[in-house]
Structure formats: C-alpha cells, structure tokens
Design a protein around this motif. Structure first.
Motif, PDB file in Angstrom:
ATOM      1  N   UNK A  37       0.869  -1.005  -0.015  1.00 51.23           N
ATOM      2  CA  UNK A  37      -0.039   0.109   0.082  1.00 51.23           C
ATOM      3  C   UNK A  37       0.838   1.220   0.098  1.00 51.23           C
ATOM      4  N   UNK A  38       1.758   1.264  -0.718  1.00 50.79           N
ATOM      5  CA  UNK A  38       2.915   2.411  -0.649  1.00 50.79           C
ATOM      6  C   UNK A  38       2.779   3.388  -1.787  1.00 50.79           C
ATOM      7  N   UNK A  39       1.653   3.212  -2.386  1.00 48.81           N
ATOM      8  CA  UNK A  39       1.433   3.987  -3.845  1.00 48.81           C
ATOM      9  C   UNK A  39       0.774   5.358  -3.625  1.00 48.81           C
ATOM     10  N   UNK A  61       1.363  -2.463  -4.369  1.00 48.28           N
ATOM     11  CA  UNK A  61       0.256  -1.701  -4.439  1.00 48.28           C
ATOM     12  C   UNK A  61      -0.901  -2.363  -5.573  1.00 48.28           C
ATOM     13  N   UNK A  62      -2.032  -2.364  -5.248  1.00 42.95           N
ATOM     14  CA  UNK A  62      -3.031  -2.629  -6.266  1.00 42.95           C
ATOM     15  C   UNK A  62      -3.175  -1.383  -7.452  1.00 42.95           C
ATOM     16  N   UNK A  63      -2.924  -0.194  -7.091  1.00 41.91           N
ATOM     17  CA  UNK A  63      -2.961   0.665  -8.046  1.00 41.91           C
ATOM     18  C   UNK A  63      -1.857   1.063  -8.863  1.00 41.91           C
ATOM     19  N   UNK A  64      -1.781   0.420 -10.124  1.00 46.06           N
ATOM     20  CA  UNK A  64      -0.672   0.173 -10.808  1.00 46.06           C
ATOM     21  C   UNK A  64      -0.184   1.722 -11.448  1.00 46.06           C
ATOM     22  N   UNK A  65      -1.212   2.553 -11.864  1.00 46.59           N
ATOM     23  CA  UNK A  65      -0.741   3.854 -12.248  1.00 46.59           C
ATOM     24  C   UNK A  65      -0.125   4.679 -11.336  1.00 46.59           C
ATOM     25  N   UNK A  66      -0.662   4.943 -10.233  1.00 42.27           N
ATOM     26  CA  UNK A  66      -0.058   5.622  -9.094  1.00 42.27           C
ATOM     27  C   UNK A  66       1.159   5.112  -8.545  1.00 42.27           C
ATOM     28  N   UNK A  84      13.340   3.038  -5.857  1.00 47.02           N
ATOM     29  CA  UNK A  84      12.048   2.513  -5.436  1.00 47.02           C
ATOM     30  C   UNK A  84      11.664   1.677  -6.736  1.00 47.02           C
ATOM     31  N   UNK A  85      10.988   0.665  -6.362  1.00 49.16           N
ATOM     32  CA  UNK A  85      10.501  -0.741  -7.242  1.00 49.16           C
ATOM     33  C   UNK A  85       9.313  -0.666  -7.283  1.00 49.16           C
ATOM     34  N   UNK A  86       8.404  -0.721  -8.175  1.00 48.35           N
ATOM     35  CA  UNK A  86       6.881  -1.051  -8.007  1.00 48.35           C
ATOM     36  C   UNK A  86       6.558  -2.357  -8.520  1.00 48.35           C
ATOM     37  N   UNK A  87       5.880  -3.089  -7.776  1.00 52.42           N
ATOM     38  CA  UNK A  87       5.289  -4.522  -8.032  1.00 52.42           C
ATOM     39  C   UNK A  87       3.838  -4.486  -7.550  1.00 52.42           C
ATOM     40  N   UNK A  88       3.159  -4.757  -8.786  1.00 48.69           N
ATOM     41  CA  UNK A  88       1.670  -4.964  -8.518  1.00 48.69           C
ATOM     42  C   UNK A  88       1.143  -5.860  -7.621  1.00 48.69           C
ATOM     43  N   UNK A  89       0.684  -5.824  -6.555  1.00 48.60           N
ATOM     44  CA  UNK A  89       0.222  -6.810  -5.470  1.00 48.60           C
ATOM     45  C   UNK A  89      -1.260  -6.399  -4.932  1.00 48.60           C
ATOM     46  N   UNK A 120      -0.513  -1.672   4.057  1.00 45.30           N
ATOM     47  CA  UNK A 120      -1.921  -1.351   2.815  1.00 45.30           C
ATOM     48  C   UNK A 120      -3.310  -1.270   3.836  1.00 45.30           C
ATOM     49  N   UNK A 121      -4.197  -0.504   3.639  1.00 49.57           N
ATOM     50  CA  UNK A 121      -5.372  -0.229   4.274  1.00 49.57           C
ATOM     51  C   UNK A 121      -6.425   0.564   3.502  1.00 49.57           C
ATOM     52  N   UNK A 122      -7.730   0.137   3.815  1.00 52.08           N
ATOM     53  CA  UNK A 122      -8.639   0.798   3.049  1.00 52.08           C
ATOM     54  C   UNK A 122      -9.823   1.177   4.136  1.00 52.08           C
ATOM     55  N   UNK A 123     -10.674   2.362   3.901  1.00 50.72           N
ATOM     56  CA  UNK A 123     -11.939   2.450   4.713  1.00 50.72           C
ATOM     57  C   UNK A 123     -12.928   2.681   3.724  1.00 50.72           C
ATOM     58  N   UNK A 124     -14.070   3.039   4.040  1.00 49.51           N
ATOM     59  CA  UNK A 124     -15.250   3.328   3.009  1.00 49.51           C
ATOM     60  C   UNK A 124     -16.550   2.947   3.863  1.00 49.51           C
ATOM     61  N   UNK A 125     -17.487   2.804   3.101  1.00 52.23           N
ATOM     62  CA  UNK A 125     -18.989   2.563   3.498  1.00 52.23           C
ATOM     63  C   UNK A 125     -18.958   1.209   3.841  1.00 52.23           C
ATOM     64  N   UNK A 126     -19.329   0.990   5.225  1.00 46.25           N
ATOM     65  CA  UNK A 126     -19.390  -0.301   5.925  1.00 46.25           C
ATOM     66  C   UNK A 126     -20.866  -1.061   5.796  1.00 46.25           C
ATOM     67  N   UNK A 127     -20.852  -2.119   5.367  1.00 44.32           N
ATOM     68  CA  UNK A 127     -22.261  -2.760   4.879  1.00 44.32           C
ATOM     69  C   UNK A 127     -22.635  -3.658   6.217  1.00 44.32           C
ATOM     70  N   UNK A 128     -21.795  -3.499   7.294  1.00 46.40           N
ATOM     71  CA  UNK A 128     -21.903  -4.727   8.091  1.00 46.40           C
ATOM     72  C   UNK A 128     -23.519  -4.373   8.771  1.00 46.40           C
ATOM     73  N   UNK A 129     -23.870  -3.075   8.916  1.00 46.62           N
ATOM     74  CA  UNK A 129     -25.183  -2.886   9.540  1.00 46.62           C
ATOM     75  C   UNK A 129     -26.133  -2.496   8.651  1.00 46.62           C
TER      76      UNK A 129
END
Length: 364
Positions: A37-39, A61-66, A84-89, A120-129
C-alpha cells in the motif's frame, strides 16, 4: 536497558520511547524495505523519505498507475543511492503477496529484506449494519473487503515476513543493544500499521475498527513470540490523517477538530525503521499540539513556550499500561498453573478419562 529486559524475559520490548530524543534517518541507508500500500497517502510518504536516505524500497500496491508513477518520479529525481521499485500486489490475494516477496528478494542488492511495512489499508462505506433483502431464500454474502484488506491482507504479509526476514543475509537477531548505523544496516523488522481505531471505537466503521483492534492483538502477540526468529515488531497507530482515506463525510464529522499530517506519520515510522534498538513499541500520531504532562501522566494542552511543555504530534500509548496488562496476564497464568499443580497427576488422569469418554459421545 539490560535490567529492563531482564524484568520482562518473555517480552521482546525495549524501554518506553522518549520521542524528544532525535534519531538519524540516515540509518535507513542501504536497507531493503518492502511496503504494501505504498502508492499513495502516508505510504507514499514513507517511500519518498526512505529512498531519500538511501534505502531500496519495493512498493506493492493494487494501484498500478499511482505506484508506477511514484517510483518513476523518485528514481528520476533521486540524488541518493535509494531506489524505488513497483510491483503490482493485491494484498487480499495470497499468491500476489507471495510474488511480491519473491520479487523483493530478487530486487534486493544483497538478496534479502531488512524491513516489511504492512501498510495497505482501506476505509469506506461499511455494509455490516446495512442488511438488504437478507430474508431472501439465498441472499448473497456481504462485501467485507474492508476486513479482507485490513486484516487478512496484514496476516498474509506477516506470515510471509516471518519467513523471509530471518533469512536476510548478514542480519542477526534483534536486540535492544543493537548499534544502528548507515554502514551496517542489516535488520529484521516488521512494522505494523494499526490506527487510533486499534485503541478505541470508530463510529459507523465496525469492520475497520475490528480489523485494527485485531492488528493491535497481533502486535502484542508477536512482541512476545517473534524473539524466536529474532524479529523486532513495532506498531504505528495514526489518528485521522489528511489523506484520501479520510472521506468527505468523515471530514464533515471531524470539522472543528484537526487532522494529523502525513509528515508526522512518516517521521514516526522512520524512527521505527531506522533505529534497530526499538523493539515492541507503539506510537500514536495525531495533530501537532503543545502539551505538558502532569504527574498523574495525563496531558494538558498549553500555550506555546509554556514551562516543561513540548510540541509534538507523536505519543506512546500504554507505555506503562501494557506492562501492567502483561503483568496481569502472567499473574493469571500463574494462578492457572497453581490450579493444575494442586490437582496433580490425579486431576490430569481424570481429565484424560473424561476427554476419552467425550470423544465417544459420553457426557455430550
């Protein structure tokens, strides 16, 4: 330090940190650091800072472009030995993380990894409830991607780090007596990214909060057991930091307060990565404030320049409380051991008989 460690033989932990004591960021020179998650966000801040001081950083990182653009920019402008080396992950994909680690070893100038930052981490709309049509005959499973990224992904990273870090050529088991330097940088370090949500609840974010609580538990467990592999483990717990992960809605909710700054998270993380004497500690990063600590240990907000005050964005949570908690755990375990000793071999034999009968359905 030796006396402190002798009092805590089962916990790989150095003394509480004095964040007013400077460290040398040049100690990251020649380290090989893998970061997920370093992008973007403070992950990208880590990459810039560490390469600036001579580290080789492999960005997954999953974001190849960034991610690709960040690494190209750094390598094009770098005036140091850092690369710095980028590897898609995709951290939720096991094979993707396996490939990241193997590629990092190939890209490493010395064939090993000194530090793994599980960022690496994300937040956003949580559907749990937010259940919809769950009374249908076959309702689809909910999307728990927040938990997948913030916990399962971290567990994958940790699992791989525990395999690759001890194999780092030229490294030795971690120690509070280590002498960090730019000329002898070999290390075995796992940096976990928790959150203020590791320490308290966050409204309408149950998945995120549960995952970050789990990362705290992971940290506390690894701090005790990672000594077997000579790996030092530390934890960062950022408050709400001014990055894209803080949504517009969250910014409305937080209005009137203050967000933390990326540079302060980067500074705290660099202290951990560069100083190999720091073992099993955690730092919370929030808004920069002028504070003074009372005799009770509580902090009070003061005006700039007040006697015995400091300006800081970094605090160490539970520097003493965790020790008390670990002491309680040890006391409880001792109590259980005394119960076992009191029951003796006869109690053991009785339990074995009961367990055998239970396996045949007796007593269920």
């Amino acid at each position: 330090m030796e006396d402190y460690q002798a009092e805590k033989p089962n916990v790989l932990q150095s003394p509480p940190l004095d964040i007013t004591v400077p460290y040398d960021a040049a100690w990251v020179n020649h380290k090989v650091i893998l970061i997920t998650g370093g992008a973007s966000g403070f992950g990208a801040g880590f990459v810039r800072q560490w390469t600036k001081h001579g580290a080789t950083v492999v960005v997954g990182d999953v974001n190849v472009q960034k991610g690709d653009a960040l690494c190209r920019e750094i390598n094009g402008a770098s005036q140091s030995s850092g690369k710095a080396h980028f590897v898609h992950c995709d951290v939720t994909d096991w094979q993707s993380q396996v490939n990241l680690f193997k590629e990092a070893v190939k890209l490493s100038p010395h064939g090993g990894i000194d530090c793994v930052a599980a960022n690496a981490g994300i937040a956003g709309n949580d559907v749990l409830q937010q259940g919809v049509n769950l009374d249908a005959a076959e309702p689809p499973p909910p999307d728990f991607k927040i938990m997948d990224v913030n916990l399962t992904g971290v567990l994958y990273t940790t699992h791989l780090a525990c395999f690759w870090l001890p194999k780092n050529p030229g490294s030795s088991p971690c120690s509070i007596d280590a002498k960090p330097s730019a000329s002898s940088p070999r290390d075995r370090h796992l940096l976990l990214l928790g959150s203020v949500a590791s320490l308290g609840p966050i409204t309408v974010q149950p998945q995120y909060c549960a995952a970050k609580h789990a990362v705290l538990g992971l940290f506390r467990t690894l701090r005790v057991t990672s000594g077997l592999q000579g790996i030092r483990v530390n934890l960062l717990c950022p408050y709400f930091i001014d990055t894209p992960i803080v949504t517009t809605g969250a910014r409305f909710v937080l209005a009137g307060g203050a967000l933390g700054k990326v540079e302060d998270v980067v500074d705290a993380g660099t202290r951990f990565v560069s100083d190999s004497r720091i073992l099993g500690r955690a730092l919370v990063v929030g808004p920069k404030v002028h504070v003074r600590q009372k005799e009770s240990g509580e902090w009070e907000l003061v005006t700039p320049g007040a006697p015995n005050s400091i300006e800081t964005a970094v605090f160490e949570p539970y520097a003493d409380d965790w020790e008390d908690q670990d002491q309680w755990n040890r006391t409880f375990v001792k109590l259980l051991n005394m119960v076992q000793a009191g029951r003796g071999w006869m109690g053991w034999a009785q339990d074995i008989v009961k367990a055998t009968l239970y396996s045949f359905g007796v007593g269920r």
